[in-house]
Design an enzyme around this catalytic site. Structure first.
Site, mmCIF file in Angstrom:
data_model
loop_
_atom_site.group_PDB
_atom_site.id
_atom_site.type_symbol
_atom_site.label_atom_id
_atom_site.label_comp_id
_atom_site.label_asym_id
_atom_site.label_seq_id
_atom_site.Cartn_x
_atom_site.Cartn_y
_atom_site.Cartn_z
ATOM 1 N N LYS A 89 0.855 -1.190 0.000
ATOM 2 C CA LYS A 89 0.000 0.000 0.000
ATOM 3 C C LYS A 89 0.888 1.236 0.000
ATOM 4 O O LYS A 89 1.750 1.399 0.867
ATOM 5 C CB LYS A 89 -0.887 0.000 1.247
ATOM 6 C CG LYS A 89 -1.651 1.313 1.485
ATOM 7 C CD LYS A 89 -2.322 1.331 2.854
ATOM 8 C CE LYS A 89 -2.882 2.701 3.183
ATOM 9 N NZ LYS A 89 -3.464 2.776 4.554
ATOM 10 N N ASP A 98 -2.226 10.725 3.528
ATOM 11 C CA ASP A 98 -3.622 10.366 3.767
ATOM 12 C C ASP A 98 -4.287 11.378 4.691
ATOM 13 O O ASP A 98 -4.075 11.372 5.899
ATOM 14 C CB ASP A 98 -3.706 8.965 4.378
ATOM 15 C CG ASP A 98 -5.137 8.536 4.643
ATOM 16 O OD1 ASP A 98 -6.049 9.108 4.012
ATOM 17 O OD2 ASP A 98 -5.340 7.626 5.470
ATOM 18 N N LYS A 115 -9.487 13.266 8.581
ATOM 19 C CA LYS A 115 -8.957 12.946 9.897
ATOM 20 C C LYS A 115 -8.896 14.197 10.758
ATOM 21 O O LYS A 115 -8.935 15.322 10.256
ATOM 22 C CB LYS A 115 -7.529 12.374 9.759
ATOM 23 C CG LYS A 115 -7.435 11.066 8.999
ATOM 24 C CD LYS A 115 -5.967 10.662 8.842
ATOM 25 C CE LYS A 115 -5.815 9.375 8.053
ATOM 26 N NZ LYS A 115 -6.297 8.193 8.790
ATOM 27 N N ASP A 128 2.031 6.608 5.421
ATOM 28 C CA ASP A 128 0.986 5.643 5.071
ATOM 29 C C ASP A 128 1.350 4.846 3.821
ATOM 30 O O ASP A 128 0.530 4.127 3.275
ATOM 31 C CB ASP A 128 -0.355 6.360 4.870
ATOM 32 C CG ASP A 128 -1.548 5.468 5.142
ATOM 33 O OD1 ASP A 128 -1.367 4.418 5.793
ATOM 34 O OD2 ASP A 128 -2.662 5.805 4.706
ATOM 35 N N ASP A 169 -11.836 7.361 4.440
ATOM 36 C CA ASP A 169 -10.586 7.118 5.159
ATOM 37 C C ASP A 169 -10.245 5.629 5.209
ATOM 38 O O ASP A 169 -9.202 5.250 5.715
ATOM 39 C CB ASP A 169 -10.655 7.691 6.571
ATOM 40 C CG ASP A 169 -9.290 7.809 7.224
ATOM 41 O OD1 ASP A 169 -8.282 7.854 6.486
ATOM 42 O OD2 ASP A 169 -9.222 7.839 8.475
ATOM 43 N N GLU A 224 -9.275 3.865 2.730
ATOM 44 C CA GLU A 224 -8.853 3.953 1.335
ATOM 45 C C GLU A 224 -7.792 2.930 0.951
ATOM 46 O O GLU A 224 -7.680 2.534 -0.211
ATOM 47 C CB GLU A 224 -8.342 5.365 1.033
ATOM 48 C CG GLU A 224 -6.900 5.662 1.369
ATOM 49 C CD GLU A 224 -6.550 5.529 2.844
ATOM 50 O OE1 GLU A 224 -5.396 5.194 3.143
ATOM 51 O OE2 GLU A 224 -7.422 5.749 3.711
ATOM 52 N N ARG A 269 -7.424 -0.205 1.495
ATOM 53 C CA ARG A 269 -7.929 -1.484 0.973
ATOM 54 C C ARG A 269 -8.432 -1.348 -0.463
ATOM 55 O O ARG A 269 -8.409 -2.317 -1.219
ATOM 56 C CB ARG A 269 -9.027 -2.004 1.903
ATOM 57 C CG ARG A 269 -10.269 -1.143 1.968
ATOM 58 C CD ARG A 269 -11.051 -1.363 3.248
ATOM 59 N NE ARG A 269 -10.334 -0.837 4.398
ATOM 60 C CZ ARG A 269 -10.801 -0.903 5.662
ATOM 61 N NH1 ARG A 269 -11.968 -1.480 5.896
ATOM 62 N NH2 ARG A 269 -10.102 -0.405 6.654
#
Length: 499
Positions: A263, A268, A275, A286, A345, A347, A349
């Protein structure tokens, strides 16, 4: 890369320079070559140990300045505990402890790789060297004014061994792994205005110099492939997404590859489901899974691994632009399965879904392992010491657990099961991208499992281990490079060894 500590091997007969590091057990027993090198200073060790209540416990240190009877600046004694109980990770720790004694004023260090009863084996001395280099890494590229005590450590470390040639041979593959770990650390630590999807792809493309085949898929290519889940995350950013496919072909042409998927959310914000401001700066990390995959491919290529390996990373920014996807949107993944967006959020996956499907279908690998800083829920469950492991294959899971204990990059298996599917079933699409608060890391893995097409697969949720984890003897970096050593060992022990 910040790697200014040089490590080499010398015979026990070489003269000690700068700082001398030796080892003793819980009875303060020193090895024969160590006693010979210390001469009269051996008595100083006994007196200093008594004065400092030093008991020789594993990793404990005794630091003696300007010791009498030997021409070194400092004498450092590291306890080994009970030598019979020592494992590989202990020698890594000892190397890290030794490197921790270096500072900006240090120029040289000599480490006597000897246990009380015998010289360290070549592999143990190599682990000491590995620990030194891992600990010495520091990301300070953007500091223009540095205090003396915070300055970069630049030192030559000589490890005194019984067999120099054997130690060099044992360390050669380990050196490539350290380079891979430090490359991953470098990527995770970079600020997001410097490392965005296109720049990340450019850096991954530098692996071509090592013989890695690299293909970069741009938005047009991903649109043609139908990667609607990944592109849905990327559409809110002014910086377009990328998918990078890296291939190392070190095995037989007819042999199916092993595959690693990372990933790579370069920053993010949470998107529309934004967030909170506190700690958002950490979301530059991330992309820790993608960083690991690049570092792993680097390590495999440098040591000419006898394996066919695919490394695939999905690179995006998750931003709250006017064009960003919304909760309630439905996207179509490359697999054809539709996904209702409940929370933007969740995201990572979505990015992994398309890349996993692409790799499974195109390369038909023996197995796939994905790595992702996926959920805060895994940190609630496991803290920062273990990565969460989810798998549809018991053999793969057992192998990962074993190499995790060997390397110290530990994993803990978490459950999967059809009962969790109910939480991500959608009223309007084939699935939702989140199943709510309860079992959040499990439902995320259950979601990913729908995109592996039956391939033996393991998902490592590294949210707690890849960034901001507690510092250790071998890692003082905010971005730890977690996963490179774990997966390199998986490849070398179980796939190359069979050939």
């Amino acid at each position: 890369m910040s790697d200014a500590v040089k490590v080499g091997f010398v015979p026990f007969s070489a003269s000690a320079r700068g700082i001398l590091v030796v080892f003793c057990d819980e009875q303060l027993k020193l090895g024969a070559a160590t006693r010979k090198a210390l001469g009269a200073a051996a008595e100083t060790v006994k007196r200093a140990a008594a004065a400092n209540q030093f008991k020789g416990k594993s990793g404990a240190t005794l630091d003696i300045l300007a010791p009498e009877g030997i021409k070194v600046e400092r004498l450092i004694v590291i306890g080994t505990g009970t030598p019979a109980d020592l494992k590989e990770k202990d020698f890594l720790k000892f190397g890290g402890v030794a490197a921790g004694k270096l500072n900006a004023g240090s120029a040289a260090m000599t480490v006597f790789a000897e246990l009380p009863d015998a010289a360290m084996a070549a592999g143990q001395a190599a682990a000491i060297a590995t620990g030194i280099r891992l600990r010495a890494y520091k990301f300070d590229r953007y500091k223009t004014r540095k205090k003396d005590e915070d300055g970069a450590v630049r030192a030559d470390v000589s490890i005194a061994v019984d067999d120099v040639a054997a130690a060099k041979k044992a360390f050669a593959p380990e050196a490539s792994i350290v380079d891979g770990v430090n490359l991953a650390r470098e990527l995770v630590n970079e600020p997001p205005n410097v490392l965005y999807p296109e720049e990340f792809a450019r850096r991954a493309s530098q692996l071509r110099k090592l013989g890695v085949s690299v293909e970069v898929l741009d938005v047009k290519a991903m649109t043609k492939l139908g990667m609607g889940a990944l592109l849905g995350v990327a559409q809110g950013s002014a910086r377009p997404g990328r998918t990078v496919i890296m291939r190392w072909n070190g095995g037989k042409k007819s042999e199916a590859p092993v595959a690693f998927v990372g990933k790579g959310v370069c920053f993010d914000t949470g998107g529309i489901s934004i967030k909170s401001a506190g700690g958002m700066e950490d979301m530059k990390g991330d992309m820790g899974g993608a960083a690991c995959v690049v570092g792993l491919m680097h390590a495999l290529a440098v040591r000419k691994a006898r394996v066919n390996a695919v490394g695939a990373i999905g690179l995006v920014e998750n931003m709250p632009d006017g064009n960003a996807q919304r909760p309630g949107d439905i996207v179509t993944s490359m697999s054809g399965q539709t996904i209702e967006i409940i929370n933007t959020d969740a995201e990572g996956r979505l990015v992994l879904a398309d890349v996993l499907w692409y790799v499974a279908k195109k390369f038909k690998p023996k197995f796939m392992v994905d790595l992702a800083t996926l959920t805060g829920a895994i940190m609630v469950a496991l803290g920062t010491d273990h990565a969460g492991m989810f798998s549809n294959n018991d053999e793969l899971a057992e192998r990962l657990a074993k190499v995790g204990l060997e390397t110290g990059e530990k994993v803990w298996r978490m459950p999967l099961g059809p009962e969790y599917d109910k939480q991500i079933d959608s009223q309007f699409a084939d699935m939702k991208n989140t199943g709510g608060r309860n079992g959040g890391s499990i439902t995320a893995a259950q979601f990913l499992q729908r995109f592996v097409d039956g391939t033996p697969w393991a998902h490592l949720d590294i949210a707690g281990t890849a960034m901001g984890a507690q510092k250790t003897e071998i890692n003082q970096s905010w971005g730890s490079g977690y996963g490179v050593r774990l997966l390199e060992r998986l490849v070398s022990e179980y796939y190359e060894a069979k050939k």
